[in-house]
Design a protein around this motif. Structure first.
Motif, PDB file in Angstrom:
ATOM      1  N   SER A  67       0.818  -1.220   0.000  1.00 57.88           N
ATOM      2  CA  SER A  67       0.000   0.000   0.000  1.00 57.88           C
ATOM      3  C   SER A  67       0.848   1.265   0.000  1.00 57.88           C
ATOM      4  N   ASN A  68       1.984   1.255   0.701  1.00 53.43           N
ATOM      5  CA  ASN A  68       2.849   2.437   0.707  1.00 53.43           C
ATOM      6  C   ASN A  68       3.397   2.725  -0.688  1.00 53.43           C
ATOM      7  N   GLU A  69       3.806   1.683  -1.391  1.00 50.40           N
ATOM      8  CA  GLU A  69       4.338   1.857  -2.735  1.00 50.40           C
ATOM      9  C   GLU A  69       3.266   2.390  -3.685  1.00 50.40           C
ATOM     10  N   ILE A  70       2.045   1.889  -3.551  1.00 48.85           N
ATOM     11  CA  ILE A  70       0.966   2.342  -4.438  1.00 48.85           C
ATOM     12  C   ILE A  70       0.649   3.814  -4.191  1.00 48.85           C
ATOM     13  N   VAL A  71       0.611   4.227  -2.909  1.00 46.31           N
ATOM     14  CA  VAL A  71       0.370   5.642  -2.600  1.00 46.31           C
ATOM     15  C   VAL A  71       1.500   6.500  -3.173  1.00 46.31           C
ATOM     16  N   PHE A  72       2.730   6.007  -3.100  1.00 46.24           N
ATOM     17  CA  PHE A  72       3.859   6.737  -3.681  1.00 46.24           C
ATOM     18  C   PHE A  72       3.664   6.923  -5.180  1.00 46.24           C
ATOM     19  N   TYR A  73       3.372   5.823  -5.888  1.00 50.98           N
ATOM     20  CA  TYR A  73       3.168   5.912  -7.329  1.00 50.98           C
ATOM     21  C   TYR A  73       1.969   6.787  -7.681  1.00 50.98           C
ATOM     22  N   GLN A  74       0.963   6.751  -6.839  1.00 51.80           N
ATOM     23  CA  GLN A  74      -0.236   7.541  -7.104  1.00 51.80           C
ATOM     24  C   GLN A  74       0.084   9.037  -7.183  1.00 51.80           C
ATOM     25  N   ASN A  75       1.114   9.465  -6.450  1.00 54.11           N
ATOM     26  CA  ASN A  75       1.387  10.898  -6.315  1.00 54.11           C
ATOM     27  C   ASN A  75       2.648  11.396  -7.019  1.00 54.11           C
ATOM     28  N   ILE A  76       3.556  10.508  -7.398  1.00 50.60           N
ATOM     29  CA  ILE A  76       4.892  10.951  -7.809  1.00 50.60           C
ATOM     30  C   ILE A  76       4.885  11.851  -9.043  1.00 50.60           C
ATOM     31  N   LEU A  77       4.151  11.518 -10.091  1.00 53.73           N
ATOM     32  CA  LEU A  77       4.145  12.374 -11.279  1.00 53.73           C
ATOM     33  C   LEU A  77       3.413  13.682 -11.020  1.00 53.73           C
ATOM     34  N   GLY A  78       2.341  13.609 -10.245  1.00 50.98           N
ATOM     35  CA  GLY A  78       1.602  14.827  -9.898  1.00 50.98           C
ATOM     36  C   GLY A  78       2.456  15.807  -9.126  1.00 50.98           C
ATOM     37  N   MET A  79       3.393  15.292  -8.331  1.00 51.38           N
ATOM     38  CA  MET A  79       4.294  16.160  -7.577  1.00 51.38           C
ATOM     39  C   MET A  79       5.091  17.049  -8.528  1.00 51.38           C
ATOM     40  N   PHE A  80       5.643  16.452  -9.580  1.00 54.12           N
ATOM     41  CA  PHE A  80       6.440  17.222 -10.526  1.00 54.12           C
ATOM     42  C   PHE A  80       5.580  18.165 -11.368  1.00 54.12           C
ATOM     43  N   VAL A  81       4.351  17.750 -11.640  1.00 49.07           N
ATOM     44  CA  VAL A  81       3.464  18.582 -12.464  1.00 49.07           C
ATOM     45  C   VAL A  81       2.981  19.808 -11.700  1.00 49.07           C
ATOM     46  N   PHE A  82       2.563  19.614 -10.431  1.00 41.11           N
ATOM     47  CA  PHE A  82       1.882  20.681  -9.703  1.00 41.11           C
ATOM     48  C   PHE A  82       2.743  21.453  -8.710  1.00 41.11           C
ATOM     49  N   LEU A  83       3.890  20.905  -8.292  1.00 36.64           N
ATOM     50  CA  LEU A  83       4.703  21.598  -7.298  1.00 36.64           C
ATOM     51  C   LEU A  83       5.118  23.004  -7.734  1.00 36.64           C
ATOM     52  N   PRO A  84       5.530  23.220  -8.995  1.00 36.58           N
ATOM     53  CA  PRO A  84       5.892  24.595  -9.399  1.00 36.58           C
ATOM     54  C   PRO A  84       4.758  25.599  -9.207  1.00 36.58           C
ATOM     55  N   PHE A  85       3.514  25.152  -9.399  1.00 34.81           N
ATOM     56  CA  PHE A  85       2.377  26.046  -9.209  1.00 34.81           C
ATOM     57  C   PHE A  85       2.229  26.435  -7.741  1.00 34.81           C
ATOM     58  N   PHE A  86       2.484  25.455  -6.843  1.00 35.25           N
ATOM     59  CA  PHE A  86       2.385  25.762  -5.420  1.00 35.25           C
ATOM     60  C   PHE A  86       3.476  26.744  -5.011  1.00 35.25           C
ATOM     61  N   VAL A  87       4.693  26.517  -5.497  1.00 34.69           N
ATOM     62  CA  VAL A  87       5.819  27.393  -5.157  1.00 34.69           C
ATOM     63  C   VAL A  87       5.549  28.819  -5.631  1.00 34.69           C
ATOM     64  N   ASN A  88       5.029  28.957  -6.846  1.00 37.03           N
ATOM     65  CA  ASN A  88       4.758  30.281  -7.406  1.00 37.03           C
ATOM     66  C   ASN A  88       3.620  30.994  -6.679  1.00 37.03           C
ATOM     67  N   GLY A  89       2.644  30.209  -6.188  1.00 36.81           N
ATOM     68  CA  GLY A  89       1.483  30.824  -5.546  1.00 36.81           C
ATOM     69  C   GLY A  89       1.550  30.868  -4.033  1.00 36.81           C
ATOM     70  N   TYR A  90       2.677  30.456  -3.467  1.00 36.63           N
ATOM     71  CA  TYR A  90       2.794  30.336  -2.009  1.00 36.63           C
ATOM     72  C   TYR A  90       2.645  31.671  -1.295  1.00 36.63           C
ATOM     73  N   SER A  91       3.157  32.760  -1.885  1.00 36.17           N
ATOM     74  CA  SER A  91       3.158  34.060  -1.210  1.00 36.17           C
ATOM     75  C   SER A  91       1.754  34.596  -0.956  1.00 36.17           C
ATOM     76  N   ASP A  92       0.789  34.152  -1.733  1.00 33.43           N
ATOM     77  CA  ASP A  92      -0.579  34.650  -1.579  1.00 33.43           C
ATOM     78  C   ASP A  92      -1.446  33.754  -0.698  1.00 33.43           C
ATOM     79  N   VAL A  93      -0.864  32.699  -0.138  1.00 33.61           N
ATOM     80  CA  VAL A  93      -1.635  31.744   0.663  1.00 33.61           C
ATOM     81  C   VAL A  93      -1.595  32.138   2.137  1.00 33.61           C
ATOM     82  N   SER A  94      -2.769  32.172   2.777  1.00 32.69           N
ATOM     83  CA  SER A  94      -2.820  32.479   4.204  1.00 32.69           C
ATOM     84  C   SER A  94      -2.344  31.282   5.021  1.00 32.69           C
ATOM     85  N   MET A  95      -1.853  31.531   6.230  1.00 35.88           N
ATOM     86  CA  MET A  95      -1.389  30.451   7.094  1.00 35.88           C
ATOM     87  C   MET A  95      -2.538  29.527   7.469  1.00 35.88           C
ATOM     88  N   HIS A  96      -3.744  30.087   7.584  1.00 35.88           N
ATOM     89  CA  HIS A  96      -4.918  29.270   7.886  1.00 35.88           C
ATOM     90  C   HIS A  96      -5.158  28.250   6.782  1.00 35.88           C
TER      91      HIS A  96
END
Length: 243
Positions: A174-203
């Motif tokens: 199950s751990n390996e499947i959860v890893f595979y489930q997310n690994i490509l999405g991490m590379f696709v979406f992480l840049p968007f999170f980094v770019n938009g981080y400054s506008d995100v509230s701590m809440h």
């Protein structure tokens, strides 16, 4: 073991019920930013754990798992769009067509068969879902139509990932499947999170981390544990409890 697996999937479904509410609470975060954190934390956390445990992550049949990972990234984007652009009720009804798609795909690709009684109860669960949200207003205005269409797309794609992960559940834990489930999405979406981080509230950041832990790790780890011992159609049908 099937009885234990059923209980595990029931717990997974109950925890997953928080998803829509938590997403609605993150008002200052863009869809891509939520997806970036949602996929990065489980992929990094579990990836480091597997490496420390001496597990060789990329081994036999990895391309098939990476295909499912790519589909899941696609699915998650439309899942978030659905909950942001339309009501929780509308999104849930259309997304939760996915157990029926799983049953159909399971029949064609895995050779799983449902009895007439099982099909009846599966359809009955879906009708109950529609009735439970029948008091809410439905609209085909621009935003609602985008949200509802996205929910349906997310449901079909998610059904496909369930079938792929079920077909590989004997080769990966199950751990390996959860890893595979997310690994490509991490590379696709992480840049968007980094770019938009400054506008995100701590809440909202705190809510997103909570959402990521509950849904991105606990819910799917439990679901994939149960999926290993249950038919894909049965495990998916139990997820109606999420609603």
């Amino acid at each position: 073991m099937k009885q234990k697996a059923t209980i595990i999937v029931v717990i997974s479904a109950c925890l997953a019920g928080f998803s829509g509410v938590l997403i609605k609470m993150m008002s200052s975060m863009e869809v891509t930013s939520i997806a970036g954190l949602r996929m990065t934390l489980p992929a990094l956390g579990i990836g480091l754990y597997l490496k420390y445990s001496g597990v060789k992550i990329f081994r036999q049949k990895s391309p098939k798992m990476l295909l499912a990972s790519g589909l899941n990234a696609f699915r998650l984007y439309f899942y978030f769009i659905a909950y942001i652009y339309t009501s929780v009720g509308s999104a849930a009804i259309l997304f939760y067509c996915f157990p029926m798609f799983v049953a159909l795909m399971g029949y064609f690709f895995l050779g799983e068969k449902l009895s007439k009684r099982q099909w009846f109860f599966l359809f009955l669960a879906f009708i109950g879902l529609v009735i439970s949200y029948s008091h809410l207003s439905f609209s085909f205005e621009n935003n609602d139509f985008i949200g509802m269409s996205s929910a349906l797309v997310a449901g079909v794609v998610y059904a496909g990932t369930v079938i792929i992960f079920k077909s590989e559940s004997q080769n990966y834990n199950s751990n390996e499947i959860v890893f595979y489930q997310n690994i490509l999405g991490m590379f696709v979406f992480l840049p968007f999170f980094v770019n938009g981080y400054s506008d995100v509230s701590m809440h909202d950041l705190g809510i997103c981390i909570l959402y990521t832990f509950v849904t991105g790790f606990v819910v799917f780890k439990l679901f994939f544990i149960g999926l290993k011992y249950l038919e894909a159609s049965i495990a998916s049908s139990i997820m109606y409890l999420e609603v």
